[in-house]
Write an enzyme that holds these catalytic residues in place. Sequence first.
Site, PDB file in Angstrom:
ATOM      1  N   ASP A 230       0.879  -1.155   0.000  1.00  0.00           N
ATOM      2  CA  ASP A 230       0.000   0.000   0.000  1.00  0.00           C
ATOM      3  C   ASP A 230       0.927   1.218   0.000  1.00  0.00           C
ATOM      4  OD1 ASP A 230      -1.559   2.221   0.700  1.00  0.00           O
ATOM      5  OD2 ASP A 230      -3.007   0.949   1.755  1.00  0.00           O
TER       6      ASP A 230
ATOM      7  N   ASP B  89       1.346   8.704  -9.561  1.00  0.00           N
ATOM      8  CA  ASP B  89       0.293   8.722 -10.587  1.00  0.00           C
ATOM      9  C   ASP B  89      -0.936   8.035  -9.976  1.00  0.00           C
ATOM     10  OD1 ASP B  89      -0.763   9.090 -13.206  1.00  0.00           O
ATOM     11  OD2 ASP B  89      -0.293   7.010 -13.690  1.00  0.00           O
TER      12      ASP B  89
ATOM     13  N   CYS C  53      -5.557  11.421 -14.281  1.00  0.00           N
ATOM     14  CA  CYS C  53      -6.192  11.571 -15.602  1.00  0.00           C
ATOM     15  C   CYS C  53      -7.631  12.043 -15.401  1.00  0.00           C
ATOM     16  CB  CYS C  53      -6.087  10.294 -16.425  1.00  0.00           C
ATOM     17  SG  CYS C  53      -6.609   8.824 -15.581  1.00  0.00           S
TER      18      CYS C  53
HETATM   19  N1  SAM Z   1       1.046   4.705 -13.511  1.00  0.00           N
HETATM   20  C1  SAM Z   1       0.229   3.699 -14.139  1.00  0.00           C
HETATM   21  C2  SAM Z   1       0.560   3.616 -15.609  1.00  0.00           C
HETATM   22  O1  SAM Z   1       1.062   4.585 -16.179  1.00  0.00           O
HETATM   23  O2  SAM Z   1       0.310   2.564 -16.197  1.00  0.00           O
HETATM   24  C3  SAM Z   1      -1.250   3.958 -13.908  1.00  0.00           C
HETATM   25  C4  SAM Z   1      -1.603   4.071 -12.460  1.00  0.00           C
HETATM   26  S1  SAM Z   1      -3.333   4.126 -12.158  1.00  0.00           S
HETATM   27  C5  SAM Z   1      -3.727   5.726 -12.616  1.00  0.00           C
HETATM   28  C6  SAM Z   1      -3.407   4.153 -10.434  1.00  0.00           C
HETATM   29  C7  SAM Z   1      -2.894   2.914  -9.762  1.00  0.00           C
HETATM   30  O3  SAM Z   1      -2.876   3.145  -8.360  1.00  0.00           O
HETATM   31  C8  SAM Z   1      -3.744   1.667  -9.953  1.00  0.00           C
HETATM   32  O4  SAM Z   1      -3.005   0.684 -10.612  1.00  0.00           O
HETATM   33  C9  SAM Z   1      -4.084   1.221  -8.528  1.00  0.00           C
HETATM   34  O5  SAM Z   1      -4.018  -0.185  -8.364  1.00  0.00           O
HETATM   35  C10 SAM Z   1      -3.012   1.905  -7.731  1.00  0.00           C
HETATM   36  N2  SAM Z   1      -3.333   2.136  -6.322  1.00  0.00           N
HETATM   37  C11 SAM Z   1      -4.540   2.408  -5.761  1.00  0.00           C
HETATM   38  N3  SAM Z   1      -4.415   2.546  -4.428  1.00  0.00           N
HETATM   39  C12 SAM Z   1      -3.096   2.389  -4.146  1.00  0.00           C
HETATM   40  C13 SAM Z   1      -2.340   2.398  -2.951  1.00  0.00           C
HETATM   41  N4  SAM Z   1      -2.927   2.619  -1.768  1.00  0.00           N
HETATM   42  N5  SAM Z   1      -1.020   2.169  -3.023  1.00  0.00           N
HETATM   43  C14 SAM Z   1      -0.417   1.916  -4.220  1.00  0.00           C
HETATM   44  N6  SAM Z   1      -1.089   1.880  -5.386  1.00  0.00           N
HETATM   45  C15 SAM Z   1      -2.409   2.127  -5.353  1.00  0.00           C
END
Ligand code: SAM
Length: 376
Positions: free
Chosen positions: A236, A254, A309
């Site tokens: 996390d 991101d 986004c």
């Molecule tokens: N950077 C990626 C790309 O360019 O392919 C896209 C990322 S997407 C916008 C956001 C990501 O944040 C998702 O894959 C989701 O699983 C992850 N996410 C959500 N909560 C999170 C957390 N608490 N810690 C880490 N990652 C998390």
Amino acid sequence: RHKEKWAATAPRIPSTRLALHHFDTSYSLHLGALWPSVRAGLLCEQKYGALLNNFAAADHVPEELELLNATDFISEALQKVQQWQRGTAVGDAATGCQEGSGEGRPGVQAEMVAQAEMSPPLCTSISSKIKCYTFPRGDITRFRPARPDGLGLLDYYLMDAASLLPVLALHVQPDDFVLDLCAAPGGKTLALLQTGFCGHLAANDVSISRTKRLHQILHSYVPREVRDTVSVTSYDGRDWDQVKGGTFHKVLVDVPCTTDRHSAMEEDNNIFHRRRTKERQMLPMLQLQLLMAGILAARPGGAVVYSTCSLSPLQNECVVERALDVARAQFNITLHPEDLSHFRTLFQDTFRLGELVLPHLTANFGPMYFCKLRRV
Ligand code: SAM
């Protein structure tokens, strides 16, 4: 008309309709006269860019794409800067003018001066090896699917070209330790690797299934010796500080967001589904916590790029402003937001860009918001 007395549940309103209703209410206020054209862009097929894979034996691909009239928007921007610099130099030599003196053709000269001023950081910030081909404005040709080279590495990765801007803004330098805190499925991780500059890259994502997809992308595009410099984890991100705080030169945050284009078009996995209302309302808090973790992971002098986004100011500027306050008040950390306005000048031929890339029918990339903070 359904008989209320007999209906077990109220008729379900599609999540895409809920999303559009929400966007119409908030973005028409936020974007004003721009909203109708952004809305039309969101509802039409998005445009892709082809991120060239420098690790694949694909020397023929640029020529193939150029025959189709596609261009590498990054090297085009770089050429533009070089032309401005030459123009400024010639102007100076010919007229003996000081920058900003406004002699000769004032409008043109003022523009050149402004551009020359922003040129040095600009040149270095885009002199990386990242190459991304796009079709010209108004040209909606689709790219063919990626093909493997002799060793099985795919020649390009299709992605929203606007997604490269946060990576370019990060300005990775040779041997930088880089953290991609929310990395999956991995488009930006792959772009970070294309710079050839990451001394070490930590790619993290809390989702196990999406992390699998990240592994697949690394296997399809990156040779083993480079993959070995990447550590993929599924923490996390909010707890990152407890793992490795204050060690990275560059951090990309991101975050998960309302993914406006997806929410307006796809029922599947839509965050505007009524069941996900709470999750959606909690997004700005999650985004703030992730940005704070990213800030704490950066070393003093290091840089953090926050991106979404979404067009929502609550998920964009408000999160950044709140993080600046929390960093100062709770951690005694000062952050300087970096001026990215030169990106606007540089990439205006490809994107409709402010701090925010706004979709438009003739250049249907984005939405993409990005903001760069330097830790003092
Ligand atoms: N950077 C990626 C790309 O360019 O392919 C896209 C990322 S997407 C916008 C956001 C990501 O944040 C998702 O894959 C989701 O699983 C992850 N996410 C959500 N909560 C999170 C957390 N608490 N810690 C880490 N990652 C998390």
